[in-house]
Design a protein around this motif. Structure first.
Motif, PDB file in Angstrom:
ATOM      1  N   VAL A  91       0.850  -1.189   0.000  1.00 38.78           N
ATOM      2  CA  VAL A  91       0.000   0.000   0.000  1.00 38.78           C
ATOM      3  C   VAL A  91       0.887   1.240   0.000  1.00 38.78           C
ATOM      4  O   VAL A  91       2.005   1.227   0.523  1.00 38.78           O
ATOM      5  N   GLN A  92       0.385   2.313  -0.594  1.00 37.78           N
ATOM      6  CA  GLN A  92       1.114   3.569  -0.648  1.00 37.78           C
ATOM      7  C   GLN A  92       0.609   4.515   0.433  1.00 37.78           C
ATOM      8  O   GLN A  92      -0.606   4.672   0.618  1.00 37.78           O
ATOM      9  N   VAL A  93       1.539   5.137   1.136  1.00 34.24           N
ATOM     10  CA  VAL A  93       1.209   6.131   2.157  1.00 34.24           C
ATOM     11  C   VAL A  93       2.115   7.335   1.956  1.00 34.24           C
ATOM     12  O   VAL A  93       3.187   7.229   1.371  1.00 34.24           O
ATOM     13  N   VAL A  94       1.665   8.490   2.450  1.00 33.64           N
ATOM     14  CA  VAL A  94       2.450   9.718   2.348  1.00 33.64           C
ATOM     15  C   VAL A  94       3.228   9.906   3.644  1.00 33.64           C
ATOM     16  O   VAL A  94       2.647  10.005   4.718  1.00 33.64           O
ATOM     17  N   GLY A  95       4.549   9.918   3.560  1.00 37.13           N
ATOM     18  CA  GLY A  95       5.373  10.107   4.741  1.00 37.13           C
ATOM     19  C   GLY A  95       5.513   8.846   5.568  1.00 37.13           C
ATOM     20  O   GLY A  95       4.887   7.816   5.294  1.00 37.13           O
ATOM     21  N   THR A 128      -3.580   4.417   9.814  1.00 38.43           N
ATOM     22  CA  THR A 128      -3.867   5.800  10.176  1.00 38.43           C
ATOM     23  C   THR A 128      -2.610   6.649  10.131  1.00 38.43           C
ATOM     24  O   THR A 128      -1.539   6.214  10.555  1.00 38.43           O
ATOM     25  N   ASP A 129      -2.747   7.863   9.635  1.00 35.26           N
ATOM     26  CA  ASP A 129      -1.643   8.820   9.628  1.00 35.26           C
ATOM     27  C   ASP A 129      -1.556   9.467  11.012  1.00 35.26           C
ATOM     28  O   ASP A 129      -2.410  10.267  11.394  1.00 35.26           O
ATOM     29  N   ARG A 130      -0.538   9.124  11.779  1.00 36.40           N
ATOM     30  CA  ARG A 130      -0.459   9.564  13.171  1.00 36.40           C
ATOM     31  C   ARG A 130      -0.127  11.050  13.302  1.00 36.40           C
ATOM     32  O   ARG A 130      -0.510  11.691  14.291  1.00 36.40           O
ATOM     33  N   LYS A 131       0.586  11.616  12.327  1.00 34.39           N
ATOM     34  CA  LYS A 131       0.866  13.042  12.393  1.00 34.39           C
ATOM     35  C   LYS A 131      -0.415  13.851  12.201  1.00 34.39           C
ATOM     36  O   LYS A 131      -0.672  14.810  12.930  1.00 34.39           O
ATOM     37  N   LEU A 187      -7.329   9.556   5.144  1.00 35.81           N
ATOM     38  CA  LEU A 187      -6.177   9.717   4.267  1.00 35.81           C
ATOM     39  C   LEU A 187      -5.554   8.386   3.865  1.00 35.81           C
ATOM     40  O   LEU A 187      -5.042   8.245   2.751  1.00 35.81           O
ATOM     41  N   CYS A 188      -5.606   7.400   4.757  1.00 34.11           N
ATOM     42  CA  CYS A 188      -4.910   6.127   4.522  1.00 34.11           C
ATOM     43  C   CYS A 188      -5.851   5.052   4.009  1.00 34.11           C
ATOM     44  O   CYS A 188      -7.016   4.954   4.434  1.00 34.11           O
ATOM     45  N   ARG A 213      -0.770  -9.734   5.471  1.00 33.29           N
ATOM     46  CA  ARG A 213       0.441  -8.939   5.644  1.00 33.29           C
ATOM     47  C   ARG A 213       0.546  -7.941   4.492  1.00 33.29           C
ATOM     48  O   ARG A 213       0.254  -8.273   3.346  1.00 33.29           O
ATOM     49  N   TYR A 214       0.946  -6.732   4.834  1.00 32.31           N
ATOM     50  CA  TYR A 214       1.188  -5.746   3.785  1.00 32.31           C
ATOM     51  C   TYR A 214       2.423  -4.929   4.126  1.00 32.31           C
ATOM     52  O   TYR A 214       2.813  -4.789   5.291  1.00 32.31           O
ATOM     53  N   THR A 215       3.059  -4.413   3.085  1.00 31.90           N
ATOM     54  CA  THR A 215       4.221  -3.554   3.244  1.00 31.90           C
ATOM     55  C   THR A 215       3.879  -2.155   2.740  1.00 31.90           C
ATOM     56  O   THR A 215       2.948  -1.972   1.949  1.00 31.90           O
ATOM     57  N   LEU A 216       4.651  -1.183   3.197  1.00 30.50           N
ATOM     58  CA  LEU A 216       4.388   0.204   2.841  1.00 30.50           C
ATOM     59  C   LEU A 216       5.322   0.686   1.737  1.00 30.50           C
ATOM     60  O   LEU A 216       6.529   0.437   1.784  1.00 30.50           O
ATOM     61  N   ASP A 217       4.751   1.367   0.787  1.00 32.48           N
ATOM     62  CA  ASP A 217       5.497   2.123  -0.211  1.00 32.48           C
ATOM     63  C   ASP A 217       5.333   3.584   0.205  1.00 32.48           C
ATOM     64  O   ASP A 217       4.261   4.176   0.019  1.00 32.48           O
ATOM     65  N   ILE A 218       6.370   4.156   0.798  1.00 30.00           N
ATOM     66  CA  ILE A 218       6.268   5.476   1.401  1.00 30.00           C
ATOM     67  C   ILE A 218       6.550   6.557   0.363  1.00 30.00           C
ATOM     68  O   ILE A 218       7.652   6.625  -0.199  1.00 30.00           O
TER      69      ILE A 218
END
Length: 228
Positions: free
Chosen positions: A72-76, A103-106, A118-119, A218-223
């Motif tokens: 999955v793609q996330v920002v930051g 969830t975007d914690r920032k 957002l996520c 299971r998933y990995t992040l593409d930041i």
């Protein structure tokens, strides 16, 4: 959003089921024990998240945020997952799967609703019939693992007895005892072990100790970079 699941039953062959979800609800602050809710509130307060106005709270999420891909793609780099039961309907039946309320914690310190919207919400590809686990619901276990310093670390673990019953959450939002057609709901999470923190990958499990089976994903992040 069209999702596809392998329906697993102990006494019958597996079958493929499809779900066209147009309404997605994240049930937040869904603990059954007030002390456990307060613990999670304090856990989030430690990273700047304001206290909720009521418990539980129901957040409407765009259905196109549901995803079953392994990446999955996330920002930051400030987001993290939470393992949750995912309740939905298909062909007139209530089914149980597993999802991550990523969830975007920032952003969460500014707006919980926006941080959730957002996520994307990763969803497992297996499911059970609710009726097959309804009689021992509280025995089901939620678990998750994260990566830290190259090691796999247990991040969450707890029985569903710690959370409000899913039909109570369904009644609280929809005013009925069964999931409406084309609707999906995540049903709360258990506390993070060692505090909430990000990870490049997230592994989650819903385990049934009575029937000795699990749903895992299971998933990995593409930041993606944060551009000012």
């Amino acid at each position: 959003m069209k999702l596809s699941f392998q329906l697993i039953r102990a006494d019958r062959p597996e079958e493929r089921v499809e779900a066209d979800i147009t309404t997605c609800i994240v049930a937040g602050w869904a603990g059954r024990d007030l002390a456990a809710i307060e613990h999670h509130i304090e856990e989030l307060a430690a990273i700047g998240v304001p206290r909720p106005s009521a418990v539980p709270l129901y957040y409407r999420i765009a259905a196109n945020q549901l995803i079953q891909d392994p990446q999955v793609q996330v920002v930051g780099d400030g987001s993290s997952g939470e393992a949750e039961v995912f309740l939905f309907s298909s062909q007139g039946r209530t089914l149980v799967s597993l999802a991550s309320d990523h969830t975007d914690r920032k952003l969460e310190a500014h707006s919980v609703a926006l941080s959730k919207q957002l996520c994307v919400k990763p969803v497992a590809t297996q499911a059970w019939l609710y009726e097959d686990v309804a009689g021992h619901w509280d025995e089901l276990l939620l678990r998750s693992w994260i990566e830290e310093q190259g090691k796999t670390v247990l991040y969450q673990e707890g029985p569903l007895a710690q959370l409000r019953h899913p039909l109570e959450l369904v009644r609280g939002h929809f005013g009925r005892d069964a999931m409406p057609k084309h609707c999906g709901m995540t049903c709360g999470t258990v506390a993070a072990i060692g505090g909430i923190r990000p990870s490049p990958s997230f592994t989650m499990e819903l385990h049934d100790p009575r029937l000795q089976r699990s749903i895992k994903h299971r998933y990995t992040l593409d930041i993606l970079p944060e551009i000012a």
